[in-house]
Each structure stands twice: as structure tokens, then as C-alpha cells.
Design a protein around this motif. Structure first.
Motif, PDB file in Angstrom:
ATOM      1  N   CYS A  66       0.823  -1.204   0.000  1.00 29.24           N
ATOM      2  CA  CYS A  66       0.000   0.000   0.000  1.00 29.24           C
ATOM      3  C   CYS A  66       0.861   1.259   0.000  1.00 29.24           C
ATOM      4  CB  CYS A  66      -0.904  -0.018   1.232  1.00 29.24           C
ATOM      5  SG  CYS A  66      -2.026   1.391   1.347  1.00 29.24           S
ATOM      6  N   VAL A  67       0.359   2.307  -0.642  1.00 32.89           N
ATOM      7  CA  VAL A  67       1.002   3.622  -0.638  1.00 32.89           C
ATOM      8  C   VAL A  67       0.042   4.623   0.000  1.00 32.89           C
ATOM      9  CG1 VAL A  67       2.059   5.444  -2.025  1.00 32.89           C
ATOM     10  CG2 VAL A  67       2.244   3.055  -2.755  1.00 32.89           C
ATOM     11  N   ALA A  68       0.535   5.391   0.968  1.00 33.17           N
ATOM     12  CA  ALA A  68      -0.282   6.389   1.666  1.00 33.17           C
ATOM     13  C   ALA A  68       0.235   7.796   1.367  1.00 33.17           C
ATOM     14  CB  ALA A  68      -0.258   6.135   3.169  1.00 33.17           C
ATOM     15  N   TYR A  69      -0.668   8.771   1.489  1.00 38.39           N
ATOM     16  CA  TYR A  69      -0.348  10.171   1.220  1.00 38.39           C
ATOM     17  C   TYR A  69      -0.826  11.031   2.386  1.00 38.39           C
ATOM     18  CZ  TYR A  69       0.223   8.542  -3.574  1.00 38.39           C
ATOM     19  OH  TYR A  69       0.630   7.861  -4.692  1.00 38.39           O
ATOM     20  N   ASP A  77      -4.611  10.797  -8.589  1.00 35.47           N
ATOM     21  CA  ASP A  77      -5.580  11.196  -7.561  1.00 35.47           C
ATOM     22  C   ASP A  77      -4.969  12.163  -6.557  1.00 35.47           C
ATOM     23  OD1 ASP A  77      -7.550   9.674  -8.731  1.00 35.47           O
ATOM     24  OD2 ASP A  77      -7.337   7.990  -7.349  1.00 35.47           O
ATOM     25  N   TYR A  78      -3.743  11.903  -6.110  1.00 38.41           N
ATOM     26  CA  TYR A  78      -3.146  12.764  -5.086  1.00 38.41           C
ATOM     27  C   TYR A  78      -2.850  14.159  -5.627  1.00 38.41           C
ATOM     28  CZ  TYR A  78       1.775  12.753  -6.658  1.00 38.41           C
ATOM     29  OH  TYR A  78       2.952  12.952  -7.347  1.00 38.41           O
ATOM     30  N   PRO A  82       3.610  11.664  -1.104  1.00 36.78           N
ATOM     31  CA  PRO A  82       3.612  10.296  -0.583  1.00 36.78           C
ATOM     32  C   PRO A  82       4.319  10.279   0.776  1.00 36.78           C
ATOM     33  CG  PRO A  82       4.414  10.358  -2.848  1.00 36.78           C
ATOM     34  CD  PRO A  82       4.359  11.774  -2.378  1.00 36.78           C
ATOM     35  N   CYS A  83       3.798   9.497   1.699  1.00 40.42           N
ATOM     36  CA  CYS A  83       4.417   9.431   3.021  1.00 40.42           C
ATOM     37  C   CYS A  83       5.854   8.917   2.954  1.00 40.42           C
ATOM     38  CB  CYS A  83       3.582   8.547   3.947  1.00 40.42           C
ATOM     39  SG  CYS A  83       1.985   9.277   4.372  1.00 40.42           S
ATOM     40  N   VAL A 126      -3.007  11.138   7.464  1.00 40.19           N
ATOM     41  CA  VAL A 126      -3.039  10.429   6.182  1.00 40.19           C
ATOM     42  C   VAL A 126      -4.410  10.635   5.533  1.00 40.19           C
ATOM     43  CG1 VAL A 126      -3.135   8.119   5.149  1.00 40.19           C
ATOM     44  CG2 VAL A 126      -1.311   8.695   6.755  1.00 40.19           C
ATOM     45  N   ILE A 127      -4.402  10.904   4.236  1.00 40.62           N
ATOM     46  CA  ILE A 127      -5.649  11.097   3.492  1.00 40.62           C
ATOM     47  C   ILE A 127      -6.097   9.730   2.988  1.00 40.62           C
ATOM     48  CG2 ILE A 127      -6.750  12.333   1.584  1.00 40.62           C
ATOM     49  CD1 ILE A 127      -4.407  14.365   1.781  1.00 40.62           C
TER      50      ILE A 127
END
Length: 291
Positions: free
Chosen positions: A159-162, A189-190, A226-227, A242-243
Motif C-alpha cells: 500500500c502507498v499512503a499520502y 488522484d493525489y 507520498p508518506c 493520512v488522506i
């Protein structure tokens, strides 16, 4: 050094004339699939990427332009072509298509992906558009969704978080100013999120995501990153949680016809190890594993 059939060079020139495989294949009495294989074989034997492949047809890379010029002036002699070919000493080329931020992180740890004693060369093709492999434009791609094409193989990476980030020393007013790419360049999207969620607060617009990081570091405002980029930058702090709606899976993608090539498999395996070792970091858990 193994000789290259003259027919490959003739077919190469035909592809240039017709702008693609179909017309060149018809001219030479072969199928488009065979013509495509011959051009891939030509690239591998030369150790150089000759074409920019797209849905619109085949364009030339700078190396392709060089070969075209050499063929045009060769008058049947391949001496200059063989000299040019010899400069590459025939190491295979592995083409890796990836986004801005994966390229940023991988470049900082390139020794884990590409080593001095590797018998191949690595080409990083960096951009925000989807990594294209269906027509073997690239050897390896990193995508944010599972591929739908039947001729592609995919490995799930995690997973990738932003989250929004700002400079640690940002002045109070800058903490309310948002930085975003232009709407035309917001293809992920980000990148679209600030336009949808904070349109009135956007104070700075840029044409490339990489510039957002420079501006955030300078204390100019807040940007969604990106985190795995923001959390490893000692100059930055999160400007919010985190969004969750931006979280997505990440996939390593290979073409079925290329995934068993030794050099492609080696790079793909290293990439998978690299990214899985940083799964918590990618997922926004603030855990850079290699210090």
C-alpha cells in the motif's frame, strides 16, 4: 560480436518511413508481430533503445536518430555502424518505467537495484503517466493499479499512503497556503486532491510534482506528498493525517515475453525486495527500514 542481419536495418528504415509496424511489415512480407520482434532483437543486439513506442506509432529516440543517420549515409558499408555498436559492448538494456517519487527514493538507494558488476545497463523512464508495457515499450513498470492487459504479469508490492506536509520552520501564514500542480498536469488522484478539497487555499501552482517538494522544503506552503517521501525528509513534518481516500496498492508489472529474461528478472527481484522491505514506510507507518 554477433553479426546483425541487413534485413533488420532495412526493416528499421521501413518502420521509420511508415511510422509503425503494420506498413513496414507489409512492405517486407512479414507479420506486424514478427516485425516487432525483429526490432526488439535489433535493440537488444545493439544494446540501445531505438524507438519511442506509443499508440500513435513508432518515433525515434536520440539513439534511433543516430542509427538512421548512419544508415542513410552508409552507402552499403556497415563499418561506421559496427564501430558505433561496439561502443556499447553489447550489454543488455533494462528499461524501468516509474513515477517521480519512486524514482526519487530508488535513486537515493540505487546500489540496491543496479550494481557495478551487473552485465546490463538500467534505464529509468520517469513520468506520471501509466507505465506502458503492453507493446513491450518498457521491460518493467511500477503501477498504482493491477494491470488489465492479458499479456502482463503483476506482483503486488503493498500500500502507498499520502498526507499533507509542510516545512518544520514554515511561518504561520505558509501553513494555510497550498501548493499544487496545474489541473492539466494533475493526472493522479493525489495531484487532483488539492483542486477538489482545498481549491480556495491554493497559492502556488507548478508544472511538475518534483517542484512541490522544493517549495515545501523552502517553507512556501503545504502539499500532498507520498508518506515515503515526506516522512523520510528531516526538514518536513506532516500538516495533517493520512488522506485515506488516496491510499492505493502498488504493483510491479512485467511483460509475459520478457519476465524470464535473466537481466529483467534480476532487476525485478531487487525492486520487489527493496519495496517490500519498506512496506511500512510506503504505508505511512514512518518506518524507514535502512536507517
Amino acid at each position: 560480436m554477433k553479426s546483425i542481419p541487413w534485413s533488420y536495418y532495412q526493416l528499421f528504415l521501413a518502420v521509420i518511413r511508415h511510422g509503425g509496424l503494420s506498413g513496414a511489415a507489409a512492405e517486407h512480407g512479414v507479420s506486424p508481430a514478427t516485425a516487432g520482434r525483429h526490432m526488439l532483437d535489433l535493440e537488444r543486439r545493439l544494446g540501445r533503445a531505438l524507438f519511442v513506442r506509443s499508440q500513435r506509432g513508432y518515433g525515434l529516440t536520440p539513439e534511433g536518430e543516430t542509427l538512421n543517420a548512419l544508415l542513410t549515409g552508409a552507402d552499403g558499408s556497415f563499418r561506421r555502424i559496427d564501430d558505433w555498436r561496439g561502443e556499447a559492448a553489447a550489454p543488455q538494456l533494462v528499461r524501468l518505467a516509474l513515477g517521480t517519487w519512486n524514482a526519487f527514493l530508488i535513486s537515493a538507494h540505487i546500489g540496491e537495484i543496479c550494481r557495478e558488476d551487473d552485465p546490463f545497463r538500467l534505464q529509468l523512464l520517469v513520468g506520471e503517466a501509466r507505465a506502458s508495457l503492453a507493446h513491450r515499450e518498457n521491460d518493467i513498470g511500477i503501477r498504482s493499479f493491477e494491470p488489465e492487459e492479458s499479456n502482463l504479469a503483476a506482483q503486488r508490492l503493498g500500500c502507498v499512503a499520502y498526507a499533507p506536509f509542510r516545512s518544520r520552520n514554515a511561518p504561520p501564514l505558509a501553513r494555510e497556503r497550498w501548493i499544487a500542480v496545474t489541473r492539466e498536469e494533475a493526472i493522479s488522484d493525489y495531484l487532483r486532491w488539492p483542486h477538489q478539497a482545498r481549491p480556495a487555499a491554493i497559492a502556488l501552482l507548478v508544472s511538475r510534482p518534483r517542484t512541490m517538494l522544493d517549495l515545501v522544503e523552502a517553507g512556501a506552503g503545504v502539499a500532498v506528498l507520498p508518506c515515503f517521501i515526506g516522512d523520510t525528509n528531516q526538514r518536513l513534518v506532516r500538516a495533517g493525517p493520512v488522506i485515506e481516500e488516496l491510499e492505493h496498492l502498488q504493483w510491479l508489472v512485467l511483460h509475459d515475453d520478457d519476465r524470464h529474461r535473466r537481466e529483467v528478472r534480476r532487476v525485478a527481484d531487487r525492486l520487489a525486495r527493496f519495496m517490500k522491505a519498506r512496506a511500512a514506510l510506503y504505508a505511512g507507518k514512518r518506518a524507514e527500514t535502512d536507517g
